[in-house]
Each structure stands twice: as structure tokens, then as C-alpha cells.
Design an enzyme around this catalytic site. Structure first.
Site, PDB file in Angstrom:
ATOM      1  N   CYS A 169       0.847  -1.185   0.000  1.00 59.26           N
ATOM      2  CA  CYS A 169       0.000   0.000   0.000  1.00 59.26           C
ATOM      3  C   CYS A 169       0.886   1.240   0.000  1.00 59.26           C
ATOM      4  CB  CYS A 169      -0.870  -0.009   1.252  1.00 59.26           C
ATOM      5  SG  CYS A 169      -1.953   1.419   1.402  1.00 59.26           S
ATOM      6  N   LEU A 170       0.520   2.233  -0.812  1.00 55.31           N
ATOM      7  CA  LEU A 170       1.313   3.465  -0.862  1.00 55.31           C
ATOM      8  C   LEU A 170       1.330   4.177   0.487  1.00 55.31           C
ATOM      9  CD1 LEU A 170       0.175   4.876  -4.336  1.00 55.31           C
ATOM     10  CD2 LEU A 170       2.218   3.542  -3.801  1.00 55.31           C
ATOM     11  N   HIS A 219      -9.333  -3.827  -1.175  1.00 56.74           N
ATOM     12  CA  HIS A 219      -8.293  -3.029  -0.508  1.00 56.74           C
ATOM     13  C   HIS A 219      -8.674  -1.541  -0.517  1.00 56.74           C
ATOM     14  CE1 HIS A 219      -3.829  -2.149   0.218  1.00 56.74           C
ATOM     15  NE2 HIS A 219      -4.317  -0.956  -0.101  1.00 56.74           N
ATOM     16  N   HIS A 269     -10.008   1.327   2.485  1.00 57.34           N
ATOM     17  CA  HIS A 269      -9.511   2.687   2.768  1.00 57.34           C
ATOM     18  C   HIS A 269     -10.674   3.639   3.037  1.00 57.34           C
ATOM     19  CE1 HIS A 269      -5.205   2.587   2.245  1.00 57.34           C
ATOM     20  NE2 HIS A 269      -5.286   1.991   1.066  1.00 57.34           N
TER      21      HIS A 269
HETATM   22 ZN    ZN Z   1      -3.751   1.040   0.080  1.00 53.23          ZN
END
Ligand code: ZN
Length: 173
Positions: free
Chosen positions: A95-96, A137, A141
Site C-alpha cells: 500500500c502506498l 483493498h 480505505h
Molecule cells: Zn492502500
């Protein structure tokens, strides 16, 4: 619009629950384009608005795209909702917003998801594999959940320790 910055764990804004997008307008389109630019620059295959500090239910993704010169097929996803889930799959996720870490996460293998696109049309898709994982995913968020909230407590705490140490070292430099 100012340049977007990707928020990193443990930024508390990543834990907020985002609100639905009420209208697909020019401001939203501009934000989506900026988010796509950030996603391709990083690079990543998905980015949710709360990761750039906007707590709205907007996601961009491109699960076809794998390298810099590959053809791009960007998708902008507004107010996504999972209608059905089937099967289980383990996927190595990163994940960034979670620097220097990947871990296997259990997800639904295939899902039926509905969302609006930038033209304001309602789309319903049956997706599986990487695309299904990416949707889950990114929707996480929007609900303030990171993939490290879905791994074992031990693994998570080891990562959190490492991350905090890294942040202390960065602060000292
Ligand atoms: Zn992410």
C-alpha cells in the site's frame, strides 16, 4: 489545486470513514485526474481519496498496468459497494500509505461490485483475482481500514515497531 501528498501510516486521517460523493462534477473529475497522476507516479495500481487527505468515497485504479511503458486503462470509481462475495484468496498486498511492507491478506476471491463512473453511470461488475483484491483493498480505505489491520496481531505489531523506529531515525537526520 495544490499537489497531492500520499498520507502514510500512522497518519490518523487514514482511519477516518469517508462520506459518499454527492455529485460527479468538475471538481471531482479534476481530483480524480490528479489522483491518477499520483498513482502512476508512485507507482501503484490503486489509490483512494482518503490517502490524499480527502475523506470522500472516490477511488482510482488500474489493475492492468504493470510497468512504465505499458498501456494505461485508468478507472475512476465513485461510491463503490460490494453486493456479493464468494470464495477466499490469499494475496500479497502492499500500500502506498504503508511504506516498505507487504503481507498476505485473506480476501474474497470474487465479488460483485457496483459504483458510479465519472460520467455518472451506475456500473455493476463481477470481478475476481487481482481486480477483486484491489477493490476490497481500496474500499477498506474508504472505511478507514488498512491491509495491516487484516493481518495477525503479531505481524502488525512488528511492522508498527519497525515503522516507528524508521520515523524516529528520519526525524533525527
Ligand atoms: Zn492502500
Amino acid at each position: 489545486m495544490a499537489e497531492l501528498e500520499v498520507l502514510k501510516f500512522p497518519d490518523p486521517r487514514l482511519k477516518e470513514v469517508s462520506t459518499p460523493v454527492e455529485e460527479v462534477d468538475d471538481a471531482l473529475r479534476a481530483l480524480a485526474l490528479q489522483m491518477l497522476q499520483v498513482m502512476y507516479d508512485e507507482p501503484g495500481i490503486g489509490l483512494a481519496a482518503p490517502q490524499v487527505g480527502r475523506a470522500i468515497r472516490l477511488v482510482v485504479m488500474d489493475t492492468e498496468w504493470s510497468e512504465e511503458d505499458a498501456e494505461r486503462s485508468p478507472a475512476v470509481i465513485v461510491n463503490p459497494q460490494i453486493l456479493e462475495r464468494e470464495g477466499r484468496i490469499l494475496w500479497e498486498e502492499g500500500c502506498l500509505s504503508v511504506p516498505d511492507y507487504t503481507a498476505e491478506v485473506e480476501r474474497s476471491e470474487s465479488i460483485v461490485v457496483t459504483y458510479r463512473n465519472l460520467e455518472g453511470e451506475q456500473i455493476t461488475e463481477n470481478v475476481s483475482g487481482l481486480r477483486a483484491v484491489c477493490f476490497q483493498h481500496e474500499i477498506d480505505h474508504l472505511d478507514g481500514t488498512l491491509f495491516i489491520d487484516r493481518i495477525s496481531r503479531l505481524k502488525r505489531s512488528l511492522y508498527v515497531k519497525r515503522r516507528k523506529k524508521q520515523l524516529r531515525q528520519d526525524a533525527e537526520d
